[in-house]
Design a protein around this motif. Structure first.
Motif, short mmCIF file in Angstrom:
data_model
loop_
_atom_site.label_atom_id
_atom_site.label_comp_id
_atom_site.label_asym_id
_atom_site.label_seq_id
_atom_site.Cartn_x
_atom_site.Cartn_y
_atom_site.Cartn_z
N GLN A 41 -35.02 112.84 8.37
CA GLN A 41 -34.16 111.70 8.59
C GLN A 41 -33.28 111.42 7.38
O GLN A 41 -33.70 111.61 6.25
CB GLN A 41 -34.97 110.47 8.98
CG GLN A 41 -36.24 110.28 8.21
CD GLN A 41 -37.20 109.35 8.92
OE1 GLN A 41 -37.26 109.28 10.14
NE2 GLN A 41 -37.96 108.62 8.16
N ARG A 42 -32.05 110.97 7.68
CA ARG A 42 -31.08 110.65 6.63
C ARG A 42 -30.41 109.33 6.97
O ARG A 42 -30.24 108.99 8.13
CB ARG A 42 -30.03 111.75 6.50
CG ARG A 42 -30.64 113.08 6.19
CD ARG A 42 -29.68 114.22 5.94
NE ARG A 42 -28.46 114.20 6.69
CZ ARG A 42 -27.31 114.73 6.25
NH1 ARG A 42 -27.24 115.29 5.09
NH2 ARG A 42 -26.23 114.69 7.00
N PHE A 43 -30.01 108.62 5.93
CA PHE A 43 -29.38 107.31 6.08
C PHE A 43 -28.34 107.17 5.00
O PHE A 43 -28.62 107.44 3.83
CB PHE A 43 -30.48 106.23 5.92
CG PHE A 43 -30.05 104.85 6.30
CD1 PHE A 43 -29.88 104.49 7.62
CD2 PHE A 43 -29.85 103.89 5.32
CE1 PHE A 43 -29.52 103.19 7.97
CE2 PHE A 43 -29.49 102.60 5.65
CZ PHE A 43 -29.33 102.25 6.99
N TRP B 207 -26.92 100.61 11.18
CA TRP B 207 -27.24 101.74 12.05
C TRP B 207 -26.68 101.57 13.46
O TRP B 207 -27.22 102.04 14.46
CB TRP B 207 -28.72 102.14 12.04
CG TRP B 207 -29.71 101.22 12.68
CD1 TRP B 207 -30.09 101.23 14.01
CD2 TRP B 207 -30.47 100.19 12.08
NE1 TRP B 207 -31.00 100.25 14.25
CE2 TRP B 207 -31.28 99.59 13.08
CE3 TRP B 207 -30.56 99.69 10.79
CZ2 TRP B 207 -32.14 98.55 12.82
CZ3 TRP B 207 -31.42 98.66 10.54
CH2 TRP B 207 -32.19 98.10 11.55
N MET C 218 -36.68 103.21 13.72
CA MET C 218 -35.66 102.15 13.78
C MET C 218 -35.53 101.64 15.20
O MET C 218 -35.56 102.43 16.15
CB MET C 218 -34.30 102.68 13.32
CG MET C 218 -34.19 102.90 11.85
SD MET C 218 -32.51 103.43 11.47
CE MET C 218 -32.46 103.08 9.74
N GLU D 294 -24.35 102.41 6.38
CA GLU D 294 -25.63 102.36 7.08
C GLU D 294 -25.60 103.14 8.40
O GLU D 294 -25.90 102.62 9.46
CB GLU D 294 -26.09 100.90 7.28
CG GLU D 294 -26.31 100.19 5.95
CD GLU D 294 -26.99 98.85 6.10
OE1 GLU D 294 -27.60 98.55 7.15
OE2 GLU D 294 -26.93 98.08 5.13
N ALA E 53 -25.53 111.08 2.60
CA ALA E 53 -26.85 110.46 2.75
C ALA E 53 -27.28 109.82 1.43
O ALA E 53 -27.31 110.49 0.40
CB ALA E 53 -27.87 111.49 3.19
N ALA F 220 -27.24 106.27 10.51
CA ALA F 220 -28.57 106.88 10.57
C ALA F 220 -28.54 108.22 11.29
O ALA F 220 -27.73 108.46 12.17
CB ALA F 220 -29.54 105.94 11.28
N GLN F 221 -29.49 109.06 10.90
CA GLN F 221 -29.66 110.36 11.53
C GLN F 221 -31.15 110.69 11.53
O GLN F 221 -31.76 110.84 10.48
CB GLN F 221 -28.88 111.41 10.75
CG GLN F 221 -28.90 112.79 11.34
CD GLN F 221 -28.07 113.74 10.50
OE1 GLN F 221 -28.22 113.80 9.29
NE2 GLN F 221 -27.19 114.47 11.15
N TYR G 26 -33.84 108.88 12.77
CA TYR G 26 -34.84 107.82 12.64
C TYR G 26 -35.33 107.35 14.01
O TYR G 26 -35.59 106.17 14.21
CB TYR G 26 -34.27 106.63 11.88
CG TYR G 26 -34.19 106.84 10.40
CD1 TYR G 26 -35.23 106.47 9.56
CD2 TYR G 26 -33.06 107.42 9.83
CE1 TYR G 26 -35.16 106.65 8.20
CE2 TYR G 26 -32.97 107.60 8.46
CZ TYR G 26 -34.02 107.22 7.65
OH TYR G 26 -33.93 107.40 6.30
#
Length: 111
Positions: free
Chosen positions: A85-87, A10, A49, A40, A73, A42-43, A45
């Protein structure tokens, strides 16, 4: 063709600083890449995180003008209010793209 791939965690460095800019600068120091593959990313979080990663796909798009970005994602979590949230993984390329396919991994994993 030059490809750089990076497991970004992230975009969090060993110093605990979250910085998509630093990832892009590091990748550019490795090569004048045609394709950048980032794992990895992130969006959303911000509360869970360390370093509050924010909207990394949007930040990376701003840092990579002239590139097409594709975010896939692997984790897509929802709340009653909608997407939260997306990862997942992101590919940025300055080469022409004809087609993008996403293949989800089985969950739970096959026995």
């Amino acid at each position: 063709m030059r490809i750089v791939t990076w497991n970004t965690q992230w975009c969090c460095g060993l110093d605990g600083t979250v910085s998509p800019r630093r990832i892009v600068e590091g990748a550019r120091a490795l090569a004048d890449f045609d394709v950048l593959c980032l794992q990895e990313i992130a969006q959303g979080y911000d509360d869970t995180m360390p370093g509050r990663p924010g909207d990394q796909p949007a930040e990376l798009a701003a840092l990579l003008p002239g590139h097409s970005l594709f975010f896939g994602a692997a984790v897509d979590e929802f709340t009653p209010g909608g997407r939260r949230q997306r990862f997942g993984n992101l590919i940025a390329t300055r080469l022409p793209v004809r087609r993008v396919e996403h293949h989800p991994l089985p969950w739970p994993a096959d026995a």
